[in-house]
Design an enzyme around this catalytic site. Structure first.
Site, PDB file in Angstrom:
ATOM      1  N   LYS A 150       0.825  -1.212   0.000  1.00  0.00           N
ATOM      2  CA  LYS A 150       0.000   0.000   0.000  1.00  0.00           C
ATOM      3  C   LYS A 150       0.864   1.269   0.000  1.00  0.00           C
ATOM      4  CE  LYS A 150      -3.971  -2.112   2.396  1.00  0.00           C
ATOM      5  NZ  LYS A 150      -4.931  -1.933   3.535  1.00  0.00           N
TER       6      LYS A 150
ATOM      7  N   ARG B  38      -2.130 -14.217   4.038  1.00  0.00           N
ATOM      8  CA  ARG B  38      -2.881 -13.542   5.108  1.00  0.00           C
ATOM      9  C   ARG B  38      -2.238 -13.793   6.473  1.00  0.00           C
ATOM     10  NH1 ARG B  38      -7.286  -9.966   4.260  1.00  0.00           N
ATOM     11  NH2 ARG B  38      -8.324 -10.866   6.077  1.00  0.00           N
TER      12      ARG B  38
ATOM     13  N   GLU C  97      -9.706 -10.123  -7.757  1.00  0.00           N
ATOM     14  CA  GLU C  97      -8.746  -9.016  -7.653  1.00  0.00           C
ATOM     15  C   GLU C  97      -7.630  -9.132  -8.692  1.00  0.00           C
ATOM     16  OE1 GLU C  97      -7.625  -9.138  -3.526  1.00  0.00           O
ATOM     17  OE2 GLU C  97      -9.628  -8.551  -2.853  1.00  0.00           O
TER      18      GLU C  97
HETATM   19  P1  IDP Z   1      -7.941  -6.547   5.665  1.00  0.00           P
HETATM   20  O1  IDP Z   1      -7.080  -5.609   4.833  1.00  0.00           O
HETATM   21  O2  IDP Z   1      -7.197  -7.078   6.851  1.00  0.00           O
HETATM   22  O3  IDP Z   1      -8.599  -7.619   4.836  1.00  0.00           O
HETATM   23  P2  IDP Z   1     -10.561  -5.257   5.803  1.00  0.00           P
HETATM   24  O4  IDP Z   1     -11.485  -5.405   6.947  1.00  0.00           O
HETATM   25  O5  IDP Z   1     -10.904  -5.968   4.528  1.00  0.00           O
HETATM   26  O6  IDP Z   1      -9.089  -5.646   6.304  1.00  0.00           O
HETATM   27  O7  IDP Z   1     -10.439  -3.696   5.520  1.00  0.00           O
HETATM   28  C1  IDP Z   1      -9.818  -3.234   4.346  1.00  0.00           C
HETATM   29  C2  IDP Z   1      -8.906  -2.085   4.711  1.00  0.00           C
HETATM   30  O8  IDP Z   1      -9.684  -0.988   5.197  1.00  0.00           O
HETATM   31  C3  IDP Z   1      -7.926  -2.387   5.843  1.00  0.00           C
HETATM   32  O9  IDP Z   1      -6.775  -3.077   5.409  1.00  0.00           O
HETATM   33  C4  IDP Z   1      -7.608  -0.995   6.341  1.00  0.00           C
HETATM   34  O10 IDP Z   1      -6.700  -0.326   5.458  1.00  0.00           O
HETATM   35  C5  IDP Z   1      -8.976  -0.314   6.240  1.00  0.00           C
HETATM   36  N1  IDP Z   1      -9.772  -0.449   7.480  1.00  0.00           N
HETATM   37  C6  IDP Z   1     -10.407  -1.559   7.926  1.00  0.00           C
HETATM   38  N2  IDP Z   1     -11.055  -1.343   9.078  1.00  0.00           N
HETATM   39  C7  IDP Z   1     -10.813  -0.056   9.386  1.00  0.00           C
HETATM   40  C8  IDP Z   1     -11.228   0.784  10.481  1.00  0.00           C
HETATM   41  O11 IDP Z   1     -11.941   0.368  11.405  1.00  0.00           O
HETATM   42  N3  IDP Z   1     -10.786   2.084  10.455  1.00  0.00           N
HETATM   43  C9  IDP Z   1     -10.003   2.564   9.453  1.00  0.00           C
HETATM   44  N4  IDP Z   1      -9.610   1.820   8.397  1.00  0.00           N
HETATM   45  C10 IDP Z   1     -10.007   0.518   8.365  1.00  0.00           C
HETATM   46 MG    MG Z   2     -10.103  -7.478   3.416  1.00  0.00          MG
END
Ligand code: IDP
Ligand code: MG
Length: 136
Positions: A9, A86, A127
């Site tokens: 990222k 993961r 993706e």
């Molecule tokens: P992941 O990347 O671990 O799969 P996801 O829940 O799919 O997590 O969320 C996608 C992305 O959104 C996260 O990697 C993070 O950058 C952002 N994100 C997720 N939850 C939050 C939050 O509660 N606050 C701010 N950003 C968040």
């Molecule tokens: Mg995710």
């Protein structure tokens, strides 16, 4: 062989962590089959993160994800590669991610959590097709 998408990222690119992250993936035994530094357009970022469209952090997430280049990686392993990746990435909130994981070792904030990995076989296929439509 089984493929998944990894994204270094913008925060990780800005911090000079591309090599660190690719090194970890390679040392694990995963093979890079595609790699590109690319600035993502907002429309494509919204499509990538469509499942989060209604979440309060969505606007910030899209802004963060598009502010500077990411590194898109397709990595290949023998089996369940998305799950292997993961596990290496660690929990979404880096403050809670276990040391030894990428987020656990290198991050502290939830939005700017360094790296994305597809969360299932289906997400990986979707993706990879979204970012590398020409990859067979
Ligand atoms: P992941 O990347 O671990 O799969 P996801 O829940 O799919 O997590 O969320 C996608 C992305 O959104 C996260 O990697 C993070 O950058 C952002 N994100 C997720 N939850 C939050 C939050 O509660 N606050 C701010 N950003 C968040
Ligand atoms: Mg995710």
């Amino acid at each position: 062989m089984d493929r998944t998408l990894v994204i270094v990222k913008p925060d990780a690119v800005e911090r000079g962590l591309i090599g660190e992250i690719i090194t970890r993936l390679e040392r694990k035994g995963l093979l890079l089959v595609a790699a590109e530094l690319r600035t993502i357009a907002p429309a494509q970022a919204k499509e990538h993160y469509a499942e989060h469209a209604e979440r309060p952090f969505f606007v910030d997430l899209v802004e963060f994800f598009t502010r500077s280049p990411v590194v898109l990686l397709v990595v290949e392993g023998p089996k369940d590669t998305y799950a292997v990746v993961r596990a290496m990435i660690g929990a979404t909130n880096p403050a809670e991610a276990i040391p030894g994981t990428i987020r656990g070792d290198l991050g502290i904030e939830t939005t700017e959590n360094l790296v994305h990995g597809s969360d299932s076989q289906e997400s990986a296929a979707r993706e990879i097709a979204l970012f590398f439509p020409d990859l067979s």
